[in-house]
Enzyme design. Structure first.
Site, PDB file in Angstrom:
ATOM      1  N   HIS A 251      -0.422   2.055  17.186  1.00 20.64           N
ATOM      2  CA  HIS A 251      -0.023   3.351  17.724  1.00 20.64           C
ATOM      3  C   HIS A 251      -1.125   3.868  18.625  1.00 20.64           C
ATOM      4  CE1 HIS A 251       1.511   7.454  17.922  1.00 20.64           C
ATOM      5  NE2 HIS A 251       2.638   6.979  17.429  1.00 20.64           N
ATOM      6  N   ASP A 302       7.977   2.619  12.338  1.00 14.45           N
ATOM      7  CA  ASP A 302       9.098   1.698  12.486  1.00 14.45           C
ATOM      8  C   ASP A 302       9.129   0.588  11.441  1.00 14.45           C
ATOM      9  OD1 ASP A 302      10.174   2.891  14.902  1.00 14.45           O
ATOM     10  OD2 ASP A 302       8.399   2.117  15.908  1.00 14.45           O
TER      11      ASP A 302
END
Length: 343
Positions: A251, A302
């Site tokens: 991220h 996710d």
């Protein structure tokens, strides 16, 4: 200019704060972990739109307002049910939001439009799913909260308490995440003083991409491809040697565990009920271990979201539309913030 606008200040916002070093996510100053356990999607939406938590009567009135706006206009229903059954679900949702801008009540205030969009996006996502299977849409049920009603409209059956809670958690965790690609798209359109429906249509289009909203679908495909926990490490090493991307990891902001991934992992564990569930969960946890060792990359939202969505009855092709339903609250907050101080 930095590639991808990295470190470029594009807007100032008070909606969400991310502490990437400590791995914390806050909506209007409230930690996401506290909201998941003690709040609801409706209360979180009120908080994000109104900068504070509601009093009991305010929440009741706000919830009734959302419930009253769940049914979609006949014109929108007609358009959605005229699309090819093999139409991509996100394309259908994008069309639905655009058409809603024509059929929604023109006398609505901006916040009433926001409530209408969020409420009706859930109904549209369920309608799209039912149409794909040549089934009649399930009309909203007033006595159910947002998350229970969404699952009810998808399956035609009222969910049990755990399923409803998991859907609520998923929606809360996806409600906002600072200036991500789809939110940026929404604010850009809003900055031209275009209408709120056009802004949301742009956001849905941006979310459709596999590098944004579609990543959890790829994680489910990857889990099926790996097939067994003892194959996970070799799978990762082979992919990395070919410099291929492994979805569900890394991220731009978080330098430690994504707090949303930690929460969803806990709920994924609660949903394990079969040998296949256990095997899939072990594949995901093994991937976590190997990616941290090989690339120092942590799991993002996710990695476990697809697992939990499948287990509460949401088919894989509907993952991104459900993401859009949850994120609509954040998009709309950013649009209203942009309108209030346009630059």
């Amino acid at each position: 200019m930095s590639k991808g606008l990295e470190d470029v200040v594009a807007a100032t916002s008070s909606i969400t704060y991310i502490d990437g070093i400590k791995g914390r996510l806050l909506y209007r100053g409230y930690d996401i972990a506290d909201l998941v356990e003690n709040s609801s999607y409706e209360e979180t939406a009120y908080l994000i739109w109104n900068v504070r938590l509601p009093a009991e009567r305010e929440l009741s009135d706000f919830t009734k307002g959302l419930v009253s706006k769940r049914p979609i206009p006949d014109g929108v229903d007609s358009v959605l049910n005229s699309l090819p059954t093999n139409c991509d679900a996100m394309d259908a949702l994008k069309i639905g939001v655009a058409v809603l801008g024509i059929f929604d009540d023109p006398m609505y205030s901006t916040q009433e439009k926001a409530a209408s969009i969020t409420s009706k996006m859930g109904t549209m996502a369920a309608t799209i799913h039912r149409h794909k299977h040549n089934k009649q849409p399930v009309r909203p049920k007033d006595g159910l909260n947002f998350s229970s009603n969404l699952l009810y409209m998808i399956s035609g059956k009222e969910p049990d308490e755990l399923m409803a809670k998991v859907m609520d958690v998923v929606l809360i965790l996806h409600a906002d995440h600072e200036l991500n690609a789809s939110t940026f798209a929404a604010r850009v359109v809003a900055s031209t003083l275009s209408d709120i429906y056009s802004s949301i249509t742009a956001a849905v289009g941006a979310l459709k991409g596999p590098l944004h909203g579609g990543a959890n679908e790829k994680v489910v495909e990857m889990t099926e491809e790996i097939g067994s926990p003892d194959r996970a490490e070799r799978y990762v090493i082979d992919k990395l040697s070919r410099k291929e991307k492994i979805m569900g990891f890394g991220h731009r902001v978080y330098k430690t565990d994504d707090p949303r991934a930690k929460i969803l992992k806990d709920y994924a564990r609660k949903l394990i009920s079969t040998d296949k569930d256990r095997k899939d969960f072990e594949i995901l946890t093994k991937l976590q271990e190997v990616m941290l060792k090989e690339k120092q990359l942590h799991a993002n939202v996710d990695l476990f979201s697809g697992f939990v969505l499948n287990h509460i009855g949401v088919p894989t092709y509907l993952f991104t539309p459900i993401f859009a339903v949850g994120r609509s609250v954040g998009w709309l907050a950013h649009i209203m913030e942009q309108y209030s101080n346009n630059r």
